[in-house]
Motif scaffolding. Structure first.
Motif, mmCIF file in Angstrom:
data_model
loop_
_atom_site.group_PDB
_atom_site.id
_atom_site.type_symbol
_atom_site.label_atom_id
_atom_site.label_comp_id
_atom_site.label_asym_id
_atom_site.label_seq_id
_atom_site.Cartn_x
_atom_site.Cartn_y
_atom_site.Cartn_z
ATOM 1 N N LEU A 43 2.887 26.051 13.921
ATOM 2 C CA LEU A 43 1.466 26.239 13.638
ATOM 3 C C LEU A 43 1.191 26.690 12.202
ATOM 4 N N PRO A 44 1.927 27.639 11.626
ATOM 5 C CA PRO A 44 1.620 28.030 10.243
ATOM 6 C C PRO A 44 1.717 26.856 9.268
ATOM 7 N N CYS A 45 2.747 26.018 9.434
ATOM 8 C CA CYS A 45 2.902 24.842 8.554
ATOM 9 C C CYS A 45 1.755 23.862 8.764
ATOM 10 N N PHE A 46 1.397 23.630 10.025
ATOM 11 C CA PHE A 46 0.316 22.698 10.341
ATOM 12 C C PHE A 46 -1.012 23.188 9.766
ATOM 13 N N ALA A 47 -1.297 24.473 9.934
ATOM 14 C CA ALA A 47 -2.554 25.033 9.430
ATOM 15 C C ALA A 47 -2.606 24.973 7.902
ATOM 16 N N CYS A 48 -1.495 25.263 7.249
ATOM 17 C CA CYS A 48 -1.455 25.192 5.778
ATOM 18 C C CYS A 48 -1.663 23.765 5.299
ATOM 19 N N ARG A 49 -1.025 22.809 5.965
ATOM 20 C CA ARG A 49 -1.196 21.398 5.590
ATOM 21 C C ARG A 49 -2.643 20.943 5.799
ATOM 22 N N THR A 50 -3.249 21.343 6.904
ATOM 23 C CA THR A 50 -4.638 20.975 7.191
ATOM 24 C C THR A 50 -5.577 21.594 6.167
ATOM 25 N N SER A 51 -5.325 22.837 5.824
ATOM 26 C CA SER A 51 -6.141 23.514 4.818
ATOM 27 C C SER A 51 -6.068 22.800 3.477
ATOM 28 N N ARG A 52 -4.860 22.388 3.092
ATOM 29 C CA ARG A 52 -4.660 21.680 1.824
ATOM 30 C C ARG A 52 -5.392 20.334 1.836
ATOM 31 N N LYS A 53 -5.302 19.607 2.953
ATOM 32 C CA LYS A 53 -6.000 18.319 3.076
ATOM 33 C C LYS A 53 -7.511 18.489 2.954
ATOM 34 N N TYR A 54 -8.003 19.612 3.417
ATOM 35 C CA TYR A 54 -9.442 19.891 3.385
ATOM 36 C C TYR A 54 -9.897 20.257 1.968
ATOM 37 N N GLY A 55 -8.949 20.588 1.103
ATOM 38 C CA GLY A 55 -9.282 20.931 -0.275
ATOM 39 C C GLY A 55 -9.268 22.417 -0.552
ATOM 40 N N GLU A 56 -8.741 23.178 0.373
ATOM 41 C CA GLU A 56 -8.642 24.626 0.201
ATOM 42 C C GLU A 56 -7.216 24.994 -0.205
ATOM 43 N N CYS A 57 -7.029 26.260 -0.495
ATOM 44 C CA CYS A 57 -5.715 26.777 -0.889
ATOM 45 C C CYS A 57 -4.701 26.548 0.236
ATOM 46 N N LEU A 58 -3.531 26.112 -0.156
ATOM 47 C CA LEU A 58 -2.461 25.833 0.797
ATOM 48 C C LEU A 58 -2.134 27.056 1.660
ATOM 49 N N CYS A 59 -2.160 28.229 1.082
ATOM 50 C CA CYS A 59 -1.748 29.452 1.784
ATOM 51 C C CYS A 59 -2.890 30.162 2.503
ATOM 52 N N LEU A 60 -4.090 29.605 2.469
ATOM 53 C CA LEU A 60 -5.252 30.248 3.099
ATOM 54 C C LEU A 60 -5.008 30.637 4.564
ATOM 55 N N PRO A 61 -4.468 29.758 5.408
ATOM 56 C CA PRO A 61 -4.266 30.126 6.814
ATOM 57 C C PRO A 61 -3.308 31.293 7.033
#
Length: 128
Positions: A43-61
């Protein structure tokens, strides 16, 4: 003889959607089983990847793993996504989804991004 370069910045182009609802339910994991499996196992990897795709910081989640009652990054992403795509909903519902259905909430956001398919159109520069 002087020439001037005119450059137009790329503008995001969003696909028009008829619905003001989420494209899938919170528990519709069968719509994209591989992504849901990825979210389940990492889940942490998936959330970080999704956040990055959305245009937010990779580490936000990763902020969600700080001690708090409501996962702040997940909640912020859901609210932002609802605003960007014009999806109806309430902050209260977003809190409930983020708290009780954390992995499913990230999967739903990923499916929504894939469904809306935001593309960036690049316009070439021309000399005048």
């Amino acid at each position: 003889m002087s020439s001037t370069m005119v450059v137009t910045q790329p503008q995001p182009v969003m696909e028009a959607q008829d619905s003001q609802e989420w494209g899938s339910g919170i528990c519709d994991c069968t719509q994209n089983t591989p992504e849901c499996c990825f979210a389940f196992w990492c889940l942490p990897c998936f959330a970080c990847r999704t956040s990055r795709k959305y245009g937010e910081c990779l580490c936000l989640p990763l902020l969600d793993y700080l001690p708090s009652l409501i996962p702040a990054a997940s909640l912020a992403m859901r609210v932002s996504m609802r605003q960007r795509y014009g999806i109806r909903g309430t902050l209260c519902r977003d809190c409930v989804c983020s708290f009780f259905c954390y992995p499913c909430s990230w999967c739903q956001m990923s499916r929504e991004m894939a469904r809306r398919n935001i593309q960036v159109v690049l316009i070439s520069a021309k000399q005048t």
